[in-house]
Design an enzyme around this catalytic site. Structure first.
Site, PDB file in Angstrom:
ATOM      1  N   GLU A 109       0.064  -7.996   7.794  1.00 50.96           N
ATOM      2  CA  GLU A 109       0.740  -6.942   7.856  1.00 50.96           C
ATOM      3  C   GLU A 109       1.936  -6.891   6.779  1.00 50.96           C
ATOM      4  OE1 GLU A 109      -1.758  -7.700   9.957  1.00 50.96           O
ATOM      5  OE2 GLU A 109      -1.799  -5.577  10.300  1.00 50.96           O
ATOM      6  N   ASP A 149      -6.061   5.426 -26.159  1.00 54.42           N
ATOM      7  CA  ASP A 149      -5.226   5.610 -25.151  1.00 54.42           C
ATOM      8  C   ASP A 149      -3.965   6.504 -25.218  1.00 54.42           C
ATOM      9  OD1 ASP A 149      -6.437   3.073 -24.305  1.00 54.42           O
ATOM     10  OD2 ASP A 149      -4.949   1.898 -23.917  1.00 54.42           O
ATOM     11  N   PRO A 208       0.706  -1.030   0.327  1.00 51.44           N
ATOM     12  CA  PRO A 208       0.287   0.128  -0.135  1.00 51.44           C
ATOM     13  C   PRO A 208       0.834   0.890  -0.035  1.00 51.44           C
ATOM     14  CG  PRO A 208      -0.489  -1.181   1.449  1.00 51.44           C
ATOM     15  CD  PRO A 208       0.630  -2.007   1.287  1.00 51.44           C
ATOM     16  N   ARG A 246      -3.468  -5.757 -21.492  1.00 51.62           N
ATOM     17  CA  ARG A 246      -4.079  -5.113 -22.603  1.00 51.62           C
ATOM     18  C   ARG A 246      -3.827  -4.160 -23.474  1.00 51.62           C
ATOM     19  NH1 ARG A 246      -5.428   0.212 -21.897  1.00 51.62           N
ATOM     20  NH2 ARG A 246      -7.336  -0.167 -23.588  1.00 51.62           N
TER      21      ARG A 246
HETATM   22  N1  ADE Z   1      -2.152  -4.315  -0.118  1.00 59.06           N
HETATM   23  C1  ADE Z   1      -2.822  -3.514   0.747  1.00 59.06           C
HETATM   24  N2  ADE Z   1      -3.388  -2.776  -0.632  1.00 59.06           N
HETATM   25  C2  ADE Z   1      -2.701  -2.225  -1.244  1.00 59.06           C
HETATM   26  C3  ADE Z   1      -2.668  -0.873  -2.433  1.00 59.06           C
HETATM   27  N3  ADE Z   1      -3.197  -0.217  -1.791  1.00 59.06           N
HETATM   28  N4  ADE Z   1      -2.113  -2.008  -3.265  1.00 59.06           N
HETATM   29  C4  ADE Z   1      -1.305  -2.290  -3.028  1.00 59.06           C
HETATM   30  N5  ADE Z   1      -0.769  -3.499  -2.359  1.00 59.06           N
HETATM   31  C5  ADE Z   1      -1.851  -3.388  -1.417  1.00 59.06           C
END
Ligand code: ADE
Length: 251
Positions: free
Chosen positions: A115, A167, A88, A152
Site C-alpha cells: 500500500e 532522440d 504512482p 540506453r
Molecule cells: N508503483 C505503483 N504504480 C506505479 C506507477 N504508476 N509509477 C511508479 N511507481 C508505481
C-alpha cells in the site's frame, strides 16, 4: 554509472539485466547494477519488511528500518547516490528526466510496494517518480522502465549513434517518423519512394516533415510551446507553415 535497486522482489530483475542492450551494458561494465533485497536488511528472525499502517486501513506499509539500513550500508563509501522512489503519485517520468538521470554517476531506486512506503523513507529520497497514471502492484516495473530509458543514454551503450540521433526529436518531445525495412512492397503496401532514393538530404527532410506532421496532429500544444521557446529551426518553421496552410485548405 552505478545503480543500486532496493526491492523486496529481486528475482524480477534477472532477465531484464541479462538480456538485450541492457544485458550487454551490464556485462561489459558500462553500467553496474546492484539489486539489493530489502529483506536482507531486516533485523528480526522472520525478516519482516512490512507492517500494518498506523491509524488503520487496508494493506501493508514498507517499514523504514530495513530500507535505511540498506541505504546506510550501500552509501557508507563513495559518492552519495541520487535517490528515486517509485510511486504512482510521483513526478511523471519523461525523456527529459531520463537525460538528466543518465548524467549522474550514481543512482539508487527504491521500489515502492504494497500500500505504500513509510513516509519517513522520504528523508533519503531526492525524487518520487511515477511512470504513468495507473497503479501497478509495485515499483519494480517502474524501476526497470526508468533504468531502461536511462541506461540506453549512457555513452557507449548504444553502438548505433543513429538511434541516439533519432532522440534529438524526442528531446523536444516531437513524435517519431515512420520506419520501414525490406521488402519494398509487402501485401500491396509500398515503402514511400523517397526512402528508396538514396538521397540523404531529401530523406532527412521527409522524416522531419513526418515528425512535425504527426506532432501537429496529435500534440498541437507542443508545437506552440516549441515555437514560443524558439526551439524550432528555420527549416522546421517553414515546413510547419506549409503543413498548417495544408490543414487550413483541407478545412
Ligand atoms: N508503483 C505503483 N504504480 C506505479 C506507477 N504508476 N509509477 C511508479 N511507481 C508505481
Amino acid at each position: 554509472m552505478r545503480i543500486d535497486v532496493l526491492t523486496v522482489l529481486p528475482g524480477l530483475f534477472d532477465c531484464f539485466l541479462r538480456e538485450g542492450i541492457i544485458g550487454k551494458a551490464v556485462s561489459s561494465g558500462k553500467v553496474e547494477v546492484n539489486v539489493v533485497n530489502i529483506r536482507d536488511f531486516a533485523t528480526d528472525k522472520h525478516r519482516v519488511v512490512d507492517d500494518v499502517p498506523y491509524g488503520g486501513g487496508p494493506g501493508m506499509v514498507l517499514k523504514p528500518e530495513p530500507i535505511f539500513r540498506a541505504y546506510d550500508h550501500l552509501t557508507a563509501e563513495g559518492e552519495k547516490p541520487f535517490v528515486i522512489l517509485t510511486e504512482p503519485w510521483g513526478e511523471r517520468f519523461n525523456q527529459e528526466m531520463a537525460v538528466k538521470l543518465s548524467k549522474k554517476n550514481r543512482l539508487m531506486i527504491i521500489c515502492g510496494r504494497y500500500e505504500g512506503v513509510d513516509e519517513r523513507v522520504k528523508a533519503i529520497v531526492d525524487r518520487e517518480v511515477s511512470i504513468g497514471d495507473y497503479v501497478l502492484t509495485g515499483g519494480e516495473l517502474p524501476a526497470m522502465v526508468i533504468m531502461d530509458a536511462v541506461i540506453r543514454l549512457v555513452p557507449g551503450v548504444l553502438g548505433n549513434e543513429e538511434s541516439l540521433r533519432a532522440d534529438s526529436f524526442m528531446d523536444r518531445g516531437l513524435l517519431g517518423y515512420p520506419n520501414y525495412t525490406r521488402p519494398a512492397e509487402f501485401r500491396g503496401m509500398k515503402v514511400p519512394e523517397v526512402l528508396l532514393s538514396g538521397h540523404h538530404k531529401k530523406i532527412e527532410l521527409w522524416r522531419k516533415e513526418q515528425s512535425l506532421r504527426k506532432t501537429l496532429e496529435r500534440k498541437p500544444e507542443l508545437i506552440e510551446k516549441l515555437k514560443r521557446e524558439g526551439k524550432l529551426t528555420e527549416e522546421e518553421l517553414k515546413i510547419l507553415e506549409r503543413l498548417e496552410k495544408e490543414r487550413e485548405s483541407e478545412g
